[in-house]
Design an enzyme around this catalytic site. Structure first.
Site, PDB file in Angstrom:
ATOM      1  N   ASP A 209       1.179  -1.390   0.207  1.00  0.00           N
ATOM      2  CA  ASP A 209       0.013  -0.311  -0.202  1.00  0.00           C
ATOM      3  C   ASP A 209       0.776   1.347  -0.029  1.00  0.00           C
ATOM      4  O   ASP A 209       0.553   2.564  -0.613  1.00  0.00           O
ATOM      5  CB  ASP A 209      -1.246   0.168   1.337  1.00  0.00           C
ATOM      6  N   ARG A 210       2.127   0.991   1.201  1.00  0.00           N
ATOM      7  CA  ARG A 210       3.212   2.421   0.826  1.00  0.00           C
ATOM      8  C   ARG A 210       3.534   2.525  -0.808  1.00  0.00           C
ATOM      9  O   ARG A 210       4.064   4.039  -0.909  1.00  0.00           O
ATOM     10  CB  ARG A 210       3.713   2.144   2.435  1.00  0.00           C
TER      11      ARG A 210
END
Length: 264
Positions: A209-210
């Site tokens: 997600d990062r």
């Protein structure tokens, strides 16, 4: 089970169809499609209701559980690639949006064409404040949203848009004509071998997600921003024992540490 019962009533799922098999082919996905009208209001006196506009629904059920990222691979690279939507919304199992939460994410992107992705507040579902494990997570989630997400949103870059409840403008993440783009890097942990990735990237892609958030803002010749929508709230289940919490956070911290090093 309740979800499948609800979908069966609305002709979105038929278990009998799943028993049909083609000789020599392995089944990976069961696909159901139906156009329905949801009831807006019902008048029992005349036995008649007011309906919403027809809604075309595609329900994809994987034959085997193969992780969240595999589901996103189907969602983005199979369905979104064909449908070419304007917006895409992600919602995890165990996460329940409050009223109008999804609409608030949509409204945020609709009112500003520079916004590539948004997320709302994730709250702990009915935390038992007498439990130290759940109370500490409830405090952490609140502080993270009140301080971290709000500050990052002012800067136009949110370090992580949680896959549990977030939305993206598809134009900002889809692969370009040269085959590069945020989605390509997002799926590297399952599309590339560990040997090709190496130990640093293998750890970094634990926090995919990062990676996606970073690649959107850093994309060449683009000017995208990410936003936090504070009044769009979704409640989620959290680990209830210290053992489960440590397992979850070990993966989160490992991935986020290497992702931060890469960003720096």
């Amino acid at each position: 089970e309740k979800t499948l019962d609800w979908m069966t009533e609305r002709a979105l799922f038929d278990e009998k169809l799943m028993t049909v098999e083609e000789v020599g082919l392995n089944v990976d996905m069961h696909l159901f499609e139906h156009t329905q009208q949801m009831v807006k209001s019902w008048n029992p006196q005349v036995n008649r209701g007011v309906y919403h506009k027809p809604l075309q629904t595609i329900f994809a059920l994987k034959e085997r559980n193969a992780s969240k990222l595999n589901s996103h691979l189907w969602f983005f690279n199979a369905f979104a690639d064909q449908l070419n939507p304007k917006y895409t919304f992600l919602l995890d199992v165990g996460t329940q949006p409050r009223d109008r939460a999804i609409w608030k994410l949509y409204r945020s992107m609709e009112t500003n064409s520079r916004i590539a992705g948004v997320c709302g507040e994730i709250a702990v579902h009915r935390p038992r404040l007498g439990s130290l494990v759940e109370a500490s997570q409830n405090f952490e989630y609140k502080i993270s949203n009140i301080m971290d997400k709000a500050l990052e949103s002012c800067c136009g870059f949110i370090s992580v848009l949680p896959g549990a409840f977030s939305a993206y403008r598809y134009e900002s993440i889809k692969p370009g004509e040269d085959g590069s783009g945020p989605l390509v890097d997002y799926f590297k942990s399952i599309t590339a071998s560990l040997k090709d990735l190496g130990p640093f990237k293998a750890n970094m892609y634990l926090a995919e997600d990062r990676i996606l958030a970073y690649e959107i803002v850093a994309r060449n010749d683009c000017n995208w921003v990410l936003r936090y929508v504070k009044n769009a709230v979704a409640e989620t289940d959290v680990p209830m024992t210290l053992h489960d919490l440590v397992k979850q956070r070990r993966r989160w911290l490992n991935g986020s540490f290497f992702a931060i090093l890469y960003a720096i």
